[in-house]
Motif scaffolding. Structure first.
Motif, PDB file in Angstrom:
ATOM      1  N   VAL A   1       0.869  -1.177   0.000  1.00  0.00           N
ATOM      2  CA  VAL A   1       0.000   0.000   0.000  1.00  0.00           C
ATOM      3  C   VAL A   1       0.903   1.223   0.000  1.00  0.00           C
ATOM      4  N   THR A   2       0.865   1.979  -1.075  1.00  0.00           N
ATOM      5  CA  THR A   2       1.665   3.194  -1.144  1.00  0.00           C
ATOM      6  C   THR A   2       0.929   4.389  -0.555  1.00  0.00           C
TER       7      THR A   2
ATOM      8  N   GLN B   1      -8.852  -0.503  -0.900  1.00  0.00           N
ATOM      9  CA  GLN B   1      -8.498  -1.763  -1.549  1.00  0.00           C
ATOM     10  C   GLN B   1      -9.290  -1.959  -2.828  1.00  0.00           C
ATOM     11  N   GLU B   2     -10.513  -1.448  -2.857  1.00  0.00           N
ATOM     12  CA  GLU B   2     -11.332  -1.537  -4.070  1.00  0.00           C
ATOM     13  C   GLU B   2     -10.707  -0.752  -5.219  1.00  0.00           C
ATOM     14  N   ALA B   3     -10.185   0.442  -4.928  1.00  0.00           N
ATOM     15  CA  ALA B   3      -9.558   1.253  -5.978  1.00  0.00           C
ATOM     16  C   ALA B   3      -8.276   0.597  -6.473  1.00  0.00           C
TER      17      ALA B   3
ATOM     18  N   LEU C   1      -5.014  -9.623   2.631  1.00  0.00           N
ATOM     19  CA  LEU C   1      -6.053  -9.772   3.651  1.00  0.00           C
ATOM     20  C   LEU C   1      -7.217  -8.838   3.324  1.00  0.00           C
ATOM     21  N   LEU C   2      -8.429  -9.398   3.273  1.00  0.00           N
ATOM     22  CA  LEU C   2      -9.597  -8.593   2.937  1.00  0.00           C
ATOM     23  C   LEU C   2      -9.832  -7.548   4.018  1.00  0.00           C
ATOM     24  N   GLU C   3      -9.825  -6.290   3.613  1.00  0.00           N
ATOM     25  CA  GLU C   3      -9.989  -5.179   4.550  1.00  0.00           C
ATOM     26  C   GLU C   3     -11.475  -4.957   4.796  1.00  0.00           C
ATOM     27  N   MET C   4     -11.910  -5.241   6.018  1.00  0.00           N
ATOM     28  CA  MET C   4     -13.316  -5.115   6.392  1.00  0.00           C
ATOM     29  C   MET C   4     -13.433  -4.262   7.650  1.00  0.00           C
TER      30      MET C   4
END
Length: 443
Positions: A18-19, A25-27, A136-139
């Motif tokens: 992640v910069t 995460q969707e973008a 990892l899915l960000e929720m």
């Protein structure tokens, strides 16, 4: 001290490149998918050699009169390279002293220090970091304060999860690796050692080369079972190359279909027997331990089992079928020899069991193996296989991951799969309420 403790507790957190923390995460997922499509189109254009025809042009037309061409002056298009030999260099022309010294320094071979040569880092393996590692899915469970009642809240679930995703469950517990087959000299499948397992991160060999029923020039994304000594199972997650054919550029459903179809066509062999067991004991203790009979243990993996995938990822299917499967224990039947003969060994020499019975060696029995689940994997349908960490694949584990509070999970002690189930159930309930309200308004 605290930094070292945090590193030990967060060793299992999947790396997320992640910069910019403000980018969701969707973008990043949409950007990665567009980049994949661009590279795929460029690769196809290069394969069709379109660039080779870009500079071609037609010659002069045959309809033009010859008299017009004869009247035009003839232009000789030649460079001055042909006249370079006519130019004479003066004999007394000498380079300057500084330039001569510089030329000697360039031509002189450089001496490398032996200590620096020893300290040079080893060349990285070509199989290092070749697996497609999921993020990892960000929720997040708390709805956004800026969300209105008409649109879906930004909880971290993909907006197109019901149409554009494929679920893989149950994902077994094990070590991620690559199964690579080589072109064996003898060409006998299942007898000559032709398969190696490479680690995900460094690309090192996990086991010595062993025989398998896989065809040559095949690369599979696998998970080595934690109890492979007892069941001989390697779980196949994805396929990268099969018999020299590159499958990585294909979309996810086709890759999984190809994986299941090709693995089902592989011939099955009887489990390797331990009657041809060579043992060399260095002391009396090792000799006594070798004489003790025990349960059968596979000398190398023998079964390549595909992990089930599900193309129906609607909220109803996720809540009623896929999530319960991700929590369940999978039962797989494996074959082991009916009797496990053991060979007494001596501390002096290498011995071979001479009481070999081929009929007894061929007899086998079927036992069941309990495979524990580690969670759920989600793949974008239109995505192709790419190496390294990618947002096009998301990981929802069962166990809480320490250090994941900065990645969208509300609490470090919260199970990501529990949170995923609550979010899916919330979407189903909201949809049911909205349907009841719409029906009442129509009435």
């Amino acid at each position: 001290m605290f930094a070292q403790a945090d590193r030990k507790t967060s060793y299992k957190v999947p790396p997320t490149v992640v910069t910019d923390r403000l980018v969701s995460q969707e973008a990043r997922r949409m950007k990665a998918l567009e980049e994949q499509k661009r590279r795929r189109a460029q690769k196809y254009d290069t394969a069709r050699n379109l660039d080779a025809f870009a500079d071609l042009s037609l010659g002069p037309s045959d309809d033009e009169g010859d008299e017009d061409v004869a009247d035009e002056p003839v232009i000789i298009r030649e460079g001055i390279a042909g006249y370079a030999s006519l130019a004479k260099q003066p004999a007394d022309l000498q380079p300057p002293d500084g330039q001569e010294q510089q030329m000697e320094d360039i031509t002189r071979p450089k001496k490398r220090n032996k200590s620096k040569r020893k300290r040079a880092k080893a060349k990285a393996s070509k199989w290092a970091d070749k697996c497609m590692y999921a993020e990892l899915l960000e929720m997040k469970e708390e709805p956004s304060v800026w969300a209105d009642g008409n649109s879906e809240p930004d909880e971290g679930l993909p907006s197109d999860i019901e149409q554009g995703w494929v679920a893989v469950a149950p994902v077994p517990i094990g070590k991620r690796c690559l199964a690579v087959t080589h072109q064996s000299a003898s060409g006998v499948i299942g007898i000559s050692p032709n398969t190696t397992l490479r680690s995900r991160l460094l690309g090192k060999m996990l086991l010595a080369r062993f025989p398998s029923s896989l065809p040559p020039l095949t690369i599979l994304d696998c998970i080595l079972d934690t109890d492979w000594r007892k069941n001989g199972i390697v779980h196949v997650l994805d396929v990268i190359k099969w018999k020299g054919q590159d499958v990585a550029d294909c979309e996810t459903p086709f890759r999984f279909w190809w994986r299941d179809t090709r693995l089902a066509e592989l011939p099955k062999f009887s489990p390797p027997s331990s009657v041809f067991h060579f043992s060399l004991a260095n002391n009396q203790d090792q000799a006594q331990s070798a004489q003790k009979p025990g349960p059968y243990r596979f000398p190398y993996p023998t079964s390549f089992v595909p992990i089930p995938y599900h193309t129906d990822t609607t909220f109803q299917s996720l809540f009623s079928s896929i999530i319960p499967l991700a929590r369940s224990t999978r039962v797989i039947s494996v074959e082991v020899p009916a009797s496990v003969p053991f060979q007494p060994s001596s501390s002096a020499a290498m011995s071979v069991d001479t009481t070999y019975d081929p009929i007894e060696a061929r007899s086998s029995k079927t036992v069941t193996s309990q495979i524990r689940s580690d969670g759920l994997l989600l793949y974008v349908t239109q995505a192709s296989y790419e190496e390294g960490t990618s947002p096009l694949s998301c990981w929802v584990p069962i166990q809480p991951i320490t250090g994941s509070s900065n990645r969208g999970v509300t609490s470090p002690n919260t199970s990501p799969l529990d949170l995923f189930q609550r979010l899916v159930h919330r979407r189903l309930s909201r949809r049911l309420v909205n349907g009841i309200i719409n029906d009442s308004m129509e009435m």
